[in-house]
Design an enzyme around this catalytic site. Structure first.
Site, PDB file in Angstrom:
ATOM      1  N   LYS A 107       0.872  -1.171   0.000  1.00  0.00           N
ATOM      2  CA  LYS A 107       0.000   0.000   0.000  1.00  0.00           C
ATOM      3  C   LYS A 107       0.912   1.225   0.000  1.00  0.00           C
ATOM      4  O   LYS A 107       1.160   1.856   1.035  1.00  0.00           O
ATOM      5  CB  LYS A 107      -0.921  -0.039   1.232  1.00  0.00           C
ATOM      6  CG  LYS A 107      -2.204   0.732   1.060  1.00  0.00           C
ATOM      7  CD  LYS A 107      -3.201   0.358   2.140  1.00  0.00           C
ATOM      8  CE  LYS A 107      -4.307   1.395   2.255  1.00  0.00           C
ATOM      9  NZ  LYS A 107      -5.064   1.657   1.041  1.00  0.00           N
TER      10      LYS A 107
HETATM   11  N1  PMP Z   1      -7.631  -2.024  -3.223  1.00  0.00           N
HETATM   12  C1  PMP Z   1      -7.088  -0.810  -3.076  1.00  0.00           C
HETATM   13  C2  PMP Z   1      -6.347  -0.222  -4.217  1.00  0.00           C
HETATM   14  C3  PMP Z   1      -7.199  -0.131  -1.849  1.00  0.00           C
HETATM   15  O1  PMP Z   1      -6.670   1.074  -1.690  1.00  0.00           O
HETATM   16  C4  PMP Z   1      -7.921  -0.721  -0.798  1.00  0.00           C
HETATM   17  C5  PMP Z   1      -8.091   0.002   0.501  1.00  0.00           C
HETATM   18  N2  PMP Z   1      -7.006  -0.247   1.351  1.00  0.00           N
HETATM   19  C6  PMP Z   1      -8.473  -1.998  -1.005  1.00  0.00           C
HETATM   20  C7  PMP Z   1      -8.308  -2.626  -2.229  1.00  0.00           C
HETATM   21  C8  PMP Z   1      -9.214  -2.706   0.096  1.00  0.00           C
HETATM   22  O2  PMP Z   1      -8.307  -3.084   1.082  1.00  0.00           O
HETATM   23  P1  PMP Z   1      -8.762  -3.222   2.607  1.00  0.00           P
HETATM   24  O3  PMP Z   1      -9.936  -4.115   2.607  1.00  0.00           O
HETATM   25  O4  PMP Z   1      -7.580  -3.825   3.269  1.00  0.00           O
HETATM   26  O5  PMP Z   1      -9.104  -1.870   3.082  1.00  0.00           O
END
Ligand code: PMP
Length: 307
Positions: free
Chosen positions: A156
């Site tokens: 991320k």
């Molecule tokens: N894909 C992207 C590109 C994101 O930014 C997020 C948000 N973090 C997600 C998927 C979903 O991830 P999570 O369920 O861990 O928030």
């Protein structure tokens, strides 16, 4: 524009709790100039018992570390230490239903080489309780998600979000609520900030890992399916296949579980309230406020790779 902080807001900054309005950051940071930082998006909820609970806090802080390591940023914090700091930030700001944003950033460095140190902040602001009832009008983006041969897509990392911003702005400029991006092979990947599931004949499908962020909500939905005996499959599929689905939803920490009304000019035919997807939405909603602890206690299925 949203207000994230005021003169009294406290953030965690490198081991100290300081006022957001007075905190300083180095304008020569490699992170500011090149988007070279990693972050998390975490939610805390006021549970049915009235206490404050950070949802899947260990998973989020593990992913923060993995993201930093993936892009060669030094990382010297323990999950426990950061979880404690986060609860303290919530307490000092009198927050229960909150969005929490830790960011690991680099020191001053105009070159591209590895740093000896990293820094961390943890910010939090108020979030409304669950808002997932609204159905989304989604647009297939003209942008693809970053190619895993060019980026550590499982991280991320801040720089990846220029892609997210472009796609989301394009969708909104065209009158849609949100974008859906394909991967570099033109299979369905994810939203700018959420993963996707679709429903066909009572079974759920979601893009396989590889070209998407391995979402913690996605893993939670897989756990819920396991618990509720809902059939689910992780595989690659095209936009055309998605446009034959009965229902679809995005899932993410901020989005939670949110259904689709349409994708481009395709309207999903199944009434949301009658869908299996809606049952997942309700189960997720209960889980985050600890209304039903069982799925959280379940062993992870072998399909889910802990991150
Ligand atoms: N894909 C992207 C590109 C994101 O930014 C997020 C948000 N973090 C997600 C998927 C979903 O991830 P999570 O369920 O861990 O928030």
């Amino acid at each position: 524009m949203a207000t994230y902080y005021n003169d009294n807001t406290i953030i965690y900054l490198n081991g100290e709790f300081v006022k957001a309005a007075e905190a300083k950051m180095d304008f020569y940071s490699q992170s500011l100039h090149y988007g070279y930082s990693v972050f998390e998006g975490i939610r805390s909820y006021k549970t049915v018992n009235g206490k404050t609970k950070i949802f899947k806090e260990i998973e989020h802080f593990k992913r923060l570390k993995n993201s930093a390591v993936a892009i060669n940023m030094p990382y010297h914090w323990s999950a426990d230490q950061l979880i404690d700091a986060t609860y303290e930030v919530l307490k000092r700001n009198n927050l229960q239903d909150a969005y929490i944003r830790p960011v690991v950033y680099a020191p001053a460095n105009m070159k591209f080489d590895v740093n000896e140190n990293s820094f961390i902040i943890i910010e939090a602001w108020e979030m409304q309780p669950f808002l997932g009832e609204k159905l989304l009008r989604v647009m297939t983006s003209s942008f693809q998600r970053p190619n895993p041969k060019g980026f550590k897509i499982q991280a991320k990392a801040a720089g990846h979000y220029v892609n997210s911003i472009l796609a989301s702005q394009e969708a909104k400029a065209n009158g849609y609520d949100e974008a859906l991006l394909p991967d570099m092979n033109n299979n369905v990947a994810e939203a700018p900030g959420a993963n996707l599931f679709y429903e066909k004949d009572g079974k759920l499908f979601t893009p396989a890992l590889g070209n998407i962020l391995p979402g913690i909500t996605r893993a939670t939905v897989l756990e819920i399916c396991d618990k509720m005996n809902i059939e689910v499959e992780e595989r690659f599929f095209t936009i055309e296949v998605l446009k034959q689905a009965d229902a679809a939803f995005f899932c993410g920490t901020a989005a939670e579980v949110i259904g689709f009304e349409s994708l481009d000019d395709y309207r999903f035919p199944l009434n949301w309230t009658e869908s299996v997807s809606k049952q997942i939405q309700s189960a997720y909603k209960d889980l985050v406020v600890e209304k039903d602890l069982t799925p959280a206690k379940q062993a992870r299925t072998k399909k889910i790779i802990p991150i």
